[in-house]
Design a protein around this motif. Structure first.
Motif, PDB file in Angstrom:
ATOM      1  N   LYS A 285     -11.740  39.972  48.407  1.00 49.85           N
ATOM      2  CA  LYS A 285     -10.429  40.527  49.860  1.00 49.85           C
ATOM      3  C   LYS A 285     -11.398  40.738  51.374  1.00 49.85           C
ATOM      4  O   LYS A 285     -10.254  40.102  52.102  1.00 49.85           O
ATOM      5  N   ASN A 286     -12.279  39.714  51.229  1.00 51.51           N
ATOM      6  CA  ASN A 286     -12.706  39.305  52.469  1.00 51.51           C
ATOM      7  C   ASN A 286     -13.197  37.920  52.765  1.00 51.51           C
ATOM      8  O   ASN A 286     -14.680  38.090  53.357  1.00 51.51           O
ATOM      9  N   PRO A 287     -12.170  37.002  52.630  1.00 49.87           N
ATOM     10  CA  PRO A 287     -12.849  35.986  53.249  1.00 49.87           C
ATOM     11  C   PRO A 287     -13.331  35.181  54.204  1.00 49.87           C
ATOM     12  O   PRO A 287     -15.345  34.823  54.643  1.00 49.87           O
ATOM     13  N   GLN A 288     -13.259  35.949  55.433  1.00 47.57           N
ATOM     14  CA  GLN A 288     -13.225  35.683  56.568  1.00 47.57           C
ATOM     15  C   GLN A 288     -14.452  36.638  56.889  1.00 47.57           C
ATOM     16  O   GLN A 288     -15.621  35.994  57.649  1.00 47.57           O
ATOM     17  N   GLU A 289     -14.365  37.625  56.788  1.00 51.26           N
ATOM     18  CA  GLU A 289     -15.723  37.631  56.814  1.00 51.26           C
ATOM     19  C   GLU A 289     -17.323  37.694  56.176  1.00 51.26           C
ATOM     20  O   GLU A 289     -18.454  37.612  56.979  1.00 51.26           O
TER      21      GLU A 289
END
Length: 368
Positions: A285-289
């Motif tokens: 859910k959090n590709p940027q993180e």
């Protein structure tokens, strides 16, 4: 029968499920339910099919149309279109591709080479992304068929076989191609929608990052499309998240690389008459993180966490998103954006007309 059945249709739904409607009101769902029964329902008219699918709990992601003998015997590929119930234009992707093709034709007739080039590329890439979505849906269907009917079939079970790799490979291909489309749209916007004072700088903008750096940051609040583009490319905006997924798989860790942790999940869909098996291929859910934590090295402090983050591993559905559903949604949003930008075309879209001026050689017409 109140309506003419114009084609045999195969509807692609979530989780690899297929819905088949031949040349009558009967509709068949594939695969069978968990109690080993074939689920069927009827559509009162040809046009009512999609609404009926939604009502039984099976969203329509795309449709294959078989309309003549060549589609059935392998001489030609069936027509494929993505479908969006929640949008103003359910066929927005295909009609957008045609609109951009018409812009290219209009630009060609006005001898606007730059617009003809980028318009034609946008039209082509809209269709490429639609085809990539079909490939992903086909991979899901193959994955689903490989496990239904087995004795160890169990809801929420995580598993992996050869088709799992193909599912994630299809996700990767889709993300790469949709970001190519994103950059084509940015190139068009820089050259034909927004004012850029430096002509050499304008012509060099071929990516979204270039559009943001040299154009959008200076236009916020002055132009409705610029304002929208700034919103969706900042923070958790959907276009920024799309780029984050692409960057994660291209620059950090291709989804197919982490084979040790690739898996699909067996799910079920409640429909009238029973439970229908389907599958999900989870994405983080959090590709940027994840991308940032990899860049600063913090991810590598815990090797197990590194793999878990790459593949969206978690105990509940809140820990991941489904790859097919995400890609379908992303294609719908970027198709809408492409159609909005098309309204700012400096030339009028024109249909290609084939006549003696652009046909070389003898034309032969065959009749089946």
């Amino acid at each position: 029968m109140s309506d003419e059945w114009k084609a045999l249709r195969v509807i692609h739904s979530k989780g690899g499920v297929r819905i088949v409607n031949e040349y009558d009101p009967t509709v068949k769902i594939i695969p069978r339910t968990l109690n080993e029964k074939t689920a069927t329902f009827e559509t009162p008219t040809y046009g009512a099919l999609f609404d009926r699918c939604e009502k039984v709990g099976l969203p329509v992601l795309g449709v294959e149309f078989f309309t003549y003998a060549g589609h059935f015997n392998g001489e030609d590929i069936p027509e494929w279109r993505t479908f969006y119930t929640s949008r103003n234009n359910v066929w927005g992707n295909e009609e957008g591709a045609q609109l951009w093709s018409n812009i290219g034709t209009g630009a060609y007739k006005e001898k606007n080479g730059r617009l003809w080039d980028v318009g034609s590329r946008i039209s082509h890439q809209l269709r490429v992304c639609s085809r990539r979505l079909k490939e992903l849906s086909d991979s899901y269907h193959s994955q689903l068929c490989s496990v239904v009917g087995k004795q160890d079939f169990a809801t929420n079970k995580r598993f992996m076989n050869g088709y799992t790799w193909l599912c994630y490979l299809s996700v990767q291909s889709f993300l790469v191609d949709i970001c190519i489309l994103r950059d084509y749209l940015a190139e068009y916007a820089a050259n034909f929608v927004f004012e850029v004072s430096n002509d050499s700088q304008k012509s060099s903008i071929t990516t979204l990052s270039g559009l943001r750096k040299y154009v959008l940051r200076n236009l916020n609040g002055e132009d409705a499309i610029a304002e929208e583009l700034n919103e969706i490319t900042e923070g958790d905006g959907w276009l920024k998240m799309l780029g984050a997924y692409r960057d994660l798989i291209v620059h950090s860790a291709p989804l197919v690389q982490a084979e040790r942790r690739l898996f699909a999940i067996i799910k079920t869909i409640e429909i009238p008459g029973g439970q229908l098996p389907c599958i999900s291929c989870p994405m983080p859910k959090n590709p940027q993180e994840i991308f940032v934590s990899r860049a600063n090295g913090s991810m590598f402090e815990n090797f197990e966490e590194q793999f878990n983050r790459y593949t969206g591993i978690g105990e509940g559905e809140a820990d991941y998103i489904d790859g097919l559903e995400y890609c379908h949604k992303a294609l719908g949003m970027i198709s809408d954006l492409a159609n909005k930008l098309a309204l700012r075309s400096p030339v009028k879209p024109q249909m290609m007309v084939f006549d003696s001026t652009n046909i070389i050689g003898e034309v032969k017409v065959s009749r089946a």
